[in-house]
Scaffold this motif. Sequence first.
Motif, PDB file in Angstrom:
ATOM      1  N   ASP A  53      58.782  45.836  10.520  1.00  0.00           N
ATOM      2  CA  ASP A  53      57.468  45.438  11.063  1.00  0.00           C
ATOM      3  C   ASP A  53      57.647  44.427  12.197  1.00  0.00           C
ATOM      4  O   ASP A  53      56.910  44.435  13.184  1.00  0.00           O
ATOM      5  CB  ASP A  53      56.603  44.788   9.968  1.00  0.00           C
ATOM      6  CG  ASP A  53      56.155  45.812   8.948  1.00  0.00           C
ATOM      7  OD1 ASP A  53      56.183  47.012   9.280  1.00  0.00           O
ATOM      8  OD2 ASP A  53      55.808  45.409   7.826  1.00  0.00           O
ATOM      9  N   VAL A  54      58.648  43.546  12.028  1.00  0.00           N
ATOM     10  CA  VAL A  54      58.882  42.531  13.062  1.00  0.00           C
ATOM     11  C   VAL A  54      59.460  43.190  14.317  1.00  0.00           C
ATOM     12  O   VAL A  54      59.037  42.906  15.440  1.00  0.00           O
ATOM     13  CB  VAL A  54      59.812  41.410  12.539  1.00  0.00           C
ATOM     14  CG1 VAL A  54      60.077  40.385  13.635  1.00  0.00           C
ATOM     15  CG2 VAL A  54      59.204  40.736  11.317  1.00  0.00           C
ATOM     16  N   VAL A  55      60.414  44.105  14.126  1.00  0.00           N
ATOM     17  CA  VAL A  55      61.002  44.799  15.289  1.00  0.00           C
ATOM     18  C   VAL A  55      59.894  45.504  16.071  1.00  0.00           C
ATOM     19  O   VAL A  55      59.813  45.422  17.296  1.00  0.00           O
ATOM     20  CB  VAL A  55      62.075  45.823  14.851  1.00  0.00           C
ATOM     21  CG1 VAL A  55      62.659  46.539  16.060  1.00  0.00           C
ATOM     22  CG2 VAL A  55      63.187  45.145  14.067  1.00  0.00           C
ATOM     23  N   ARG A  56      59.005  46.164  15.356  1.00  0.00           N
ATOM     24  CA  ARG A  56      57.908  46.904  16.004  1.00  0.00           C
ATOM     25  C   ARG A  56      56.944  45.939  16.698  1.00  0.00           C
ATOM     26  O   ARG A  56      56.504  46.178  17.815  1.00  0.00           O
ATOM     27  CB  ARG A  56      57.151  47.713  14.941  1.00  0.00           C
ATOM     28  CG  ARG A  56      56.822  49.120  15.406  1.00  0.00           C
ATOM     29  CD  ARG A  56      56.476  50.029  14.238  1.00  0.00           C
ATOM     30  NE  ARG A  56      57.624  50.345  13.411  1.00  0.00           N
ATOM     31  CZ  ARG A  56      57.653  50.288  12.073  1.00  0.00           C
ATOM     32  NH1 ARG A  56      56.595  49.889  11.393  1.00  0.00           N
ATOM     33  NH2 ARG A  56      58.745  50.612  11.413  1.00  0.00           N
ATOM     34  N   ALA A  57      56.663  44.816  16.029  1.00  0.00           N
ATOM     35  CA  ALA A  57      55.719  43.854  16.614  1.00  0.00           C
ATOM     36  C   ALA A  57      56.293  43.261  17.904  1.00  0.00           C
ATOM     37  O   ALA A  57      55.576  43.031  18.869  1.00  0.00           O
ATOM     38  CB  ALA A  57      55.423  42.736  15.613  1.00  0.00           C
ATOM     39  N   VAL A  58      57.604  43.026  17.928  1.00  0.00           N
ATOM     40  CA  VAL A  58      58.209  42.359  19.095  1.00  0.00           C
ATOM     41  C   VAL A  58      58.482  43.365  20.216  1.00  0.00           C
ATOM     42  O   VAL A  58      58.227  43.087  21.382  1.00  0.00           O
ATOM     43  CB  VAL A  58      59.517  41.637  18.689  1.00  0.00           C
ATOM     44  CG1 VAL A  58      60.220  41.053  19.918  1.00  0.00           C
ATOM     45  CG2 VAL A  58      59.225  40.536  17.666  1.00  0.00           C
TER      46      VAL A  58
END
Length: 217
Positions: free
Chosen positions: A14-19
């Motif tokens: 989720d963090v990779v996608r958000a960034v």
Amino acid sequence: MPPGEAQVEIPDPDVVRAVFGSQEPVIRAYADILATRGIEWGLMGPRETPRLWERHLFNCAAMMDLLPHGATVADVGSGAGLPGLVLAIGRPDLKVSLIEPLQRRVTFLQLAVEELGLQDRVEVLHGRAEEFDPGVGFDVVTSRAVGALTKLVGWCLPLVRSGTGGQILALKGASAAAEVEKADKELRKARLSAEIVSVRADARTEPTTVVRLRRGA
Ligand SMILES: C[S@@+](CC[C@H](N)C(=O)[O-])C[C@H]1O[C@@H](n2cnc3c(N)ncnc32)[C@H](O)[C@@H]1O
């Protein structure tokens, strides 16, 4: 530790996608290059792979929001592409020049740029920052782990375009305030104003500190 045995950090998807948004496959491909060829060629220590995302990729991505839209960027002392390649991946509107004096690292960067399909807007320049004639200059000059601010000012300032808006962004972490203080003489002489900014790629990633230097102090 042989390269094959290196433990690679598995980031929160989720963090990779958000960034990185739609650039997720490209940043994941770059992470793979760092964790394989980066280690084989000695550009990354095997001990770095368990913290590849937090310490390197998210750390560099924390600078992304400081760059103006469509900016030309020179990354001085790019090494394995940090932060220059991370910025180029996360911000497809940027044009990025990676400056690196060591031939082995230049070859690594050229291969990575080609494999990641970034050759239209990322170039690799072989040499020391102070050897280049920047022409009109770059909107932003970035640097991480290359030298103390006292030296960086002299290396980076000639690469920044003249007039207002041009800036140097040095990723410094905890040493930022002390380095700014120590470089007081160089900053005054170059008429640069220094601002210390705390940034993070996402609310779930670690914050880091960037020194932003601008003309006109
Ligand atoms: C410790 S590495 C950091 C690499 C990368 N920026 C990172 O954060 O992982 C320092 C890099 O700066 C390069 N370097 C040293 N002096 C330089 C100079 N005057 N101009 C450009 N690059 C330089 C070195 O070749 C090396 O790749």
